[in-house]
Design a protein around this motif. Structure first.
Motif, mmCIF file in Angstrom:
data_model
loop_
_atom_site.group_PDB
_atom_site.id
_atom_site.type_symbol
_atom_site.label_atom_id
_atom_site.label_comp_id
_atom_site.label_asym_id
_atom_site.label_seq_id
_atom_site.Cartn_x
_atom_site.Cartn_y
_atom_site.Cartn_z
ATOM 1 N N MET A 48 0.383 -0.967 0.046
ATOM 2 C CA MET A 48 0.089 -0.152 0.010
ATOM 3 C C MET A 48 0.866 1.151 -0.204
ATOM 4 S SD MET A 48 -2.822 1.710 2.914
ATOM 5 C CE MET A 48 -3.042 -0.290 4.010
ATOM 6 N N LYS A 49 0.541 1.840 -0.402
ATOM 7 C CA LYS A 49 1.419 3.556 -1.159
ATOM 8 C C LYS A 49 0.960 4.606 0.225
ATOM 9 C CE LYS A 49 4.000 2.305 -4.248
ATOM 10 N NZ LYS A 49 5.856 2.171 -3.998
ATOM 11 N N PHE A 50 1.583 5.213 0.910
ATOM 12 C CA PHE A 50 0.737 6.021 1.693
ATOM 13 C C PHE A 50 1.064 7.544 0.892
ATOM 14 C CE2 PHE A 50 3.331 2.816 4.568
ATOM 15 C CZ PHE A 50 2.562 3.011 5.104
ATOM 16 N N GLU A 51 -0.458 8.033 1.119
ATOM 17 C CA GLU A 51 -0.153 9.974 0.719
ATOM 18 C C GLU A 51 1.539 10.664 1.289
ATOM 19 O OE1 GLU A 51 -3.603 11.596 0.616
ATOM 20 O OE2 GLU A 51 -4.863 9.615 0.272
ATOM 21 N N ILE A 52 1.510 10.404 2.233
ATOM 22 C CA ILE A 52 2.585 10.962 3.130
ATOM 23 C C ILE A 52 3.876 9.777 3.283
ATOM 24 C CG2 ILE A 52 1.174 13.249 4.401
ATOM 25 C CD1 ILE A 52 0.650 12.203 6.608
ATOM 26 N N THR A 53 4.821 10.625 3.743
ATOM 27 C CA THR A 53 5.656 9.697 3.206
ATOM 28 C C THR A 53 5.453 9.167 5.186
ATOM 29 O OG1 THR A 53 7.446 10.495 1.795
ATOM 30 C CG2 THR A 53 8.209 8.995 3.730
ATOM 31 N N PRO A 54 5.503 7.964 6.181
ATOM 32 C CA PRO A 54 5.945 8.188 7.604
ATOM 33 C C PRO A 54 7.294 8.510 7.674
ATOM 34 C CG PRO A 54 4.557 6.022 6.841
ATOM 35 C CD PRO A 54 5.538 6.818 5.072
ATOM 36 N N SER A 55 7.072 8.790 9.103
ATOM 37 C CA SER A 55 8.564 9.344 10.175
ATOM 38 C C SER A 55 9.404 7.663 9.975
ATOM 39 C CB SER A 55 8.485 9.114 10.447
ATOM 40 O OG SER A 55 7.461 8.488 11.670
ATOM 41 N N LEU A 56 10.346 7.835 9.984
ATOM 42 C CA LEU A 56 11.520 6.738 10.309
ATOM 43 C C LEU A 56 11.072 5.935 12.008
ATOM 44 C CD1 LEU A 56 13.555 4.543 9.383
ATOM 45 C CD2 LEU A 56 15.119 6.362 11.222
ATOM 46 N N GLU A 57 10.498 6.877 12.788
ATOM 47 C CA GLU A 57 10.161 5.835 14.102
ATOM 48 C C GLU A 57 8.314 4.732 13.465
ATOM 49 O OE1 GLU A 57 9.939 4.645 17.811
ATOM 50 O OE2 GLU A 57 11.963 5.785 16.850
ATOM 51 N N SER A 58 7.551 5.863 13.018
ATOM 52 C CA SER A 58 6.376 4.792 12.548
ATOM 53 C C SER A 58 6.900 4.064 11.383
ATOM 54 C CB SER A 58 5.158 6.099 11.240
ATOM 55 O OG SER A 58 5.483 7.079 11.507
ATOM 56 N N TYR A 59 7.991 3.681 10.508
ATOM 57 C CA TYR A 59 8.439 3.058 10.095
ATOM 58 C C TYR A 59 9.109 1.557 11.274
ATOM 59 C CZ TYR A 59 7.844 4.806 5.007
ATOM 60 O OH TYR A 59 7.866 4.990 4.532
ATOM 61 N N LYS A 60 9.774 2.318 12.039
ATOM 62 C CA LYS A 60 9.679 0.670 12.785
ATOM 63 C C LYS A 60 8.847 0.665 13.788
ATOM 64 C CE LYS A 60 14.241 2.908 14.031
ATOM 65 N NZ LYS A 60 15.240 3.881 15.106
ATOM 66 N N GLU A 61 8.018 1.638 14.055
ATOM 67 C CA GLU A 61 7.159 0.449 14.796
ATOM 68 C C GLU A 61 5.955 -0.687 13.770
ATOM 69 O OE1 GLU A 61 5.842 0.369 18.202
ATOM 70 O OE2 GLU A 61 7.834 1.779 18.299
ATOM 71 N N LEU A 62 6.153 0.061 12.187
ATOM 72 C CA LEU A 62 5.573 -0.742 11.360
ATOM 73 C C LEU A 62 6.086 -2.376 11.247
ATOM 74 C CD1 LEU A 62 4.272 1.417 8.501
ATOM 75 C CD2 LEU A 62 2.367 -0.030 9.717
ATOM 76 N N ILE A 63 7.149 -2.502 11.686
ATOM 77 C CA ILE A 63 8.406 -3.946 11.160
ATOM 78 C C ILE A 63 7.923 -4.560 12.712
ATOM 79 C CG2 ILE A 63 10.535 -4.056 11.233
ATOM 80 C CD1 ILE A 63 11.252 -1.877 9.501
ATOM 81 N N LYS A 64 8.023 -3.628 14.120
ATOM 82 C CA LYS A 64 8.399 -5.141 14.957
ATOM 83 C C LYS A 64 6.554 -5.195 14.847
ATOM 84 C CE LYS A 64 10.967 -1.641 18.035
ATOM 85 N NZ LYS A 64 10.527 -0.777 19.569
ATOM 86 N N PHE A 65 5.525 -4.329 14.381
ATOM 87 C CA PHE A 65 3.897 -5.309 14.686
ATOM 88 C C PHE A 65 4.032 -6.046 13.595
ATOM 89 C CE2 PHE A 65 -0.242 -5.322 12.153
ATOM 90 C CZ PHE A 65 -1.003 -5.753 13.237
ATOM 91 N N CYS A 66 4.413 -5.822 12.844
ATOM 92 C CA CYS A 66 4.441 -7.408 11.198
ATOM 93 C C CYS A 66 5.309 -8.342 12.052
ATOM 94 C CB CYS A 66 5.019 -6.605 9.964
ATOM 95 S SG CYS A 66 4.466 -5.703 9.482
ATOM 96 N N CYS A 67 6.223 -8.649 12.105
ATOM 97 C CA CYS A 67 6.895 -8.962 12.970
ATOM 98 C C CYS A 67 6.469 -9.839 14.217
ATOM 99 C CB CYS A 67 8.236 -8.589 13.656
ATOM 100 S SG CYS A 67 9.616 -8.208 12.895
ATOM 101 N N SER A 68 5.518 -9.206 14.824
ATOM 102 C CA SER A 68 4.987 -10.144 15.918
ATOM 103 C C SER A 68 3.956 -10.929 15.188
ATOM 104 C CB SER A 68 4.066 -8.948 17.361
ATOM 105 O OG SER A 68 3.875 -7.901 17.132
#
Length: 101
Positions: free
Chosen positions: A1-21
């Motif tokens: 999915m494409k985002f209309e705005i680029t998430p922050s690096l911290e948001s990306y880190k949280e997404l990665i953690k969520f995906c991994c869990s």
């Protein structure tokens, strides 16, 4: 999915953690690719999180993709990274041997 705005690096880190869990390691790796496309800096800690999820889910075959990311982005692996990558590589080889038998 494409985002209309680029998430922050911290948001990306949280997404990665969520995906991994959530056992969605492929998606976590796709997010890593998006981070690099957005010009943000990858960290070895992000990849260590994914490596941990790979170990938990017994998805040894993705270790090569992680190694490729490390090489392409000139990241400096730490002891944890090496340990997890070696462990996953050994497990992958064992699986291949068992599949041949």
């Amino acid at each position: 999915m494409k985002f209309e705005i680029t998430p922050s690096l911290e948001s990306y880190k949280e997404l990665i953690k969520f995906c991994c869990s959530s056992r969605k390691v492929q998606l976590a790796l796709d997010i890593v690719n998006q981070i690099s496309q957005d010009g943000l800096s990858l960290s070895i800690d992000m990849l260590n999180c994914i490596l941990h999820a790979l170990e938990e889910n017994h998805e040894c075959n993705l270790v090569r993709r992680i190694y490729s990311v490390i090489c392409c982005h000139n990241l400096k692996p730490n002891a944890e990274t090496f340990r997890r990558m070696i462990s996953l590589s050994v497990k992958m080889k064992i699986l291949v041997v068992h599949m041949r038998c």
